[in-house]
Design a protein around this motif. Sequence first.
Motif, short mmCIF file in Angstrom:
data_model
loop_
_atom_site.label_atom_id
_atom_site.label_comp_id
_atom_site.label_asym_id
_atom_site.label_seq_id
_atom_site.Cartn_x
_atom_site.Cartn_y
_atom_site.Cartn_z
N PRO A 1 0.81 -1.22 0.00
CA PRO A 1 0.00 0.00 0.00
C PRO A 1 0.85 1.27 0.00
O PRO A 1 0.46 2.28 -0.60
CB PRO A 1 -0.82 -0.13 1.29
CG PRO A 1 -0.91 -1.60 1.53
CD PRO A 1 0.41 -2.15 1.08
N LEU A 2 1.99 1.24 0.67
CA LEU A 2 2.87 2.41 0.69
C LEU A 2 3.34 2.76 -0.72
O LEU A 2 3.39 3.95 -1.10
CB LEU A 2 4.07 2.16 1.60
CG LEU A 2 5.10 3.31 1.68
CD1 LEU A 2 4.44 4.58 2.20
CD2 LEU A 2 6.27 2.90 2.58
N GLN A 3 3.63 1.74 -1.51
CA GLN A 3 4.05 1.99 -2.89
C GLN A 3 2.91 2.57 -3.72
O GLN A 3 3.14 3.42 -4.59
CB GLN A 3 4.56 0.68 -3.52
CG GLN A 3 5.87 0.19 -2.93
CD GLN A 3 6.28 -1.16 -3.50
OE1 GLN A 3 5.46 -2.07 -3.61
NE2 GLN A 3 7.55 -1.29 -3.84
N VAL A 4 1.68 2.12 -3.47
CA VAL A 4 0.52 2.69 -4.18
C VAL A 4 0.42 4.17 -3.87
O VAL A 4 0.21 5.01 -4.75
CB VAL A 4 -0.77 1.97 -3.79
CG1 VAL A 4 -1.98 2.66 -4.42
CG2 VAL A 4 -0.73 0.50 -4.22
N ALA A 5 0.56 4.53 -2.58
CA ALA A 5 0.49 5.93 -2.18
C ALA A 5 1.58 6.76 -2.84
O ALA A 5 1.35 7.90 -3.25
CB ALA A 5 0.58 6.04 -0.65
N PRO B 1 -3.28 -0.79 13.91
CA PRO B 1 -3.66 0.60 14.19
C PRO B 1 -2.71 1.63 13.58
O PRO B 1 -3.11 2.78 13.35
CB PRO B 1 -3.64 0.67 15.73
CG PRO B 1 -3.78 -0.75 16.18
CD PRO B 1 -3.11 -1.59 15.13
N LEU B 2 -1.46 1.24 13.33
CA LEU B 2 -0.49 2.17 12.77
C LEU B 2 -0.56 2.23 11.25
O LEU B 2 -0.03 3.17 10.64
CB LEU B 2 0.93 1.77 13.21
CG LEU B 2 1.20 1.76 14.71
CD1 LEU B 2 2.62 1.32 15.00
CD2 LEU B 2 0.95 3.15 15.31
N GLN B 3 -1.21 1.26 10.64
CA GLN B 3 -1.21 1.18 9.18
C GLN B 3 -2.60 1.23 8.57
O GLN B 3 -2.73 1.39 7.34
CB GLN B 3 -0.51 -0.11 8.72
CG GLN B 3 0.95 -0.18 9.12
CD GLN B 3 1.60 -1.49 8.68
OE1 GLN B 3 0.95 -2.34 8.07
NE2 GLN B 3 2.86 -1.65 8.99
N ASP B 4 -3.65 1.11 9.36
CA ASP B 4 -5.01 1.03 8.83
C ASP B 4 -5.90 2.12 9.43
O ASP B 4 -5.82 2.43 10.62
CB ASP B 4 -5.64 -0.33 9.14
CG ASP B 4 -4.88 -1.48 8.51
OD1 ASP B 4 -4.65 -1.43 7.29
OD2 ASP B 4 -4.51 -2.42 9.24
N VAL B 5 -6.76 2.67 8.57
CA VAL B 5 -7.79 3.60 9.00
C VAL B 5 -9.14 2.92 8.76
O VAL B 5 -9.42 2.47 7.65
CB VAL B 5 -7.73 4.92 8.21
CG1 VAL B 5 -8.85 5.86 8.64
CG2 VAL B 5 -6.37 5.59 8.37
N VAL B 6 -9.97 2.83 9.79
CA VAL B 6 -11.26 2.15 9.68
C VAL B 6 -12.35 3.20 9.42
O VAL B 6 -12.48 4.17 10.16
CB VAL B 6 -11.58 1.33 10.94
CG1 VAL B 6 -12.95 0.67 10.81
CG2 VAL B 6 -10.51 0.28 11.18
N PHE C 1 -15.01 -0.83 6.71
CA PHE C 1 -13.84 -1.23 5.92
C PHE C 1 -12.61 -0.46 6.39
O PHE C 1 -12.72 0.55 7.10
CB PHE C 1 -14.09 -0.96 4.44
CG PHE C 1 -14.33 0.48 4.09
CD1 PHE C 1 -13.32 1.27 3.56
CD2 PHE C 1 -15.59 1.06 4.28
CE1 PHE C 1 -13.54 2.61 3.25
CE2 PHE C 1 -15.82 2.40 3.95
CZ PHE C 1 -14.79 3.18 3.44
N SER C 2 -11.46 -0.94 5.99
CA SER C 2 -10.23 -0.24 6.32
C SER C 2 -9.49 0.13 5.05
O SER C 2 -9.60 -0.56 4.02
CB SER C 2 -9.32 -1.11 7.21
OG SER C 2 -8.80 -2.21 6.50
N VAL C 3 -8.74 1.22 5.13
CA VAL C 3 -7.85 1.64 4.04
C VAL C 3 -6.49 1.89 4.67
O VAL C 3 -6.37 2.18 5.87
CB VAL C 3 -8.37 2.90 3.33
CG1 VAL C 3 -9.75 2.65 2.75
CG2 VAL C 3 -8.39 4.11 4.25
N ASP C 4 -5.45 1.76 3.86
CA ASP C 4 -4.11 1.97 4.39
C ASP C 4 -3.89 3.44 4.69
O ASP C 4 -4.34 4.33 3.95
CB ASP C 4 -3.07 1.44 3.42
CG ASP C 4 -3.05 2.22 2.13
OD1 ASP C 4 -2.19 3.12 1.99
OD2 ASP C 4 -3.89 1.94 1.26
N VAL C 5 -3.19 3.70 5.77
CA VAL C 5 -3.01 5.08 6.23
C VAL C 5 -2.18 5.90 5.24
O VAL C 5 -2.39 7.12 5.10
CB VAL C 5 -2.37 5.09 7.64
CG1 VAL C 5 -0.92 4.60 7.60
CG2 VAL C 5 -2.45 6.48 8.26
N ALA C 6 -1.27 5.26 4.50
CA ALA C 6 -0.43 5.99 3.56
C ALA C 6 -1.26 6.62 2.44
O ALA C 6 -1.12 7.80 2.12
CB ALA C 6 0.65 5.07 2.97
#
Length: 295
Positions: free
Chosen positions: A64-68, A123-128, A142-147
């Motif tokens: 996900p970081l690479q997508v961001a 909790p450090l990588q996902d936003v619900v 659902f969750s999305v990556d924080v980046a």
Amino acid sequence: MNTINTHYRLSHKIEDEAFSLSQAPYCNLYLSLSQKAIRLAVVDTVRNKFVVLEDYELITIFTPLQVAEQLRLIAAENLLFQEQHWNTVRVSFSNLHFTLVPETLYDPTHKEDYLRLHSELNPLQDVVLSYRHGGLEALNIFSVDVASYEALQELFPRQPVQIVHQTSSLIRSVLHHTDRTAVRNMNIFVERNYVTILVVSQNGLEFCNVFQYQSPEDFIYYIIFVMQEQKLNPEQETLTAWGDITHDSSLFNILQKYVRHIKLGKKPADVEYSYKFHDMFEHRYFELYSLHLCE
């Protein structure tokens, strides 16, 4: 010094010559994000018409970081991202991390707990987040990556960005356009390595899930498995397919071996499309078009 490499290519672009960025306050910008593609579209809300579509294929992207990172690189060179006066910005995320919860049982203070029953959360990588389906009387948690979440907030600092899970846009569109007959039917949305399966009847949505596949054999296994579980007969039922699948693909070939009646779906009908869209397959970019039906 920027050390992030470019791992995307623009594989398709449509722009109606009547569109200009000066019209942004009367237009909606839609984005769909996955590990394989970043896609965007613009709808002129005055004419209720899609006027822009761009499809960026992501290459050798694994996190996900690479997508961001790629999202930021695309935005740095794309005037659509630099415009800050859109009527609405709506974004869908494609991943496996979602669950549908009846509205009568939903407690917003426990949305992370609902999702933990189906997904591992960091909790450090996902936003619900959540999205309410009024017609279903249910919420999609659902969750999305924080980046990527933070990248979107940075790209559009002047207005709220509405974020939905891709299943929500697909559910809204399939329910809106499926004939409400007594016949139950299966619908699939195909991505590279993911297939979303929805079963719909006159009573509404009966089944929705996303499966990850690595081969055509995996792909057909999940479809037949769901048909058996839902008591749908592969010899009698009609399966409707949207997304990244073509008549000459290995996925379509194996589908034909096991399911007798297959049809490719059409674009949502309650919106117009620039004439430049008419040369594309009707079933492509369904996830992007379906964002227009979310609220």
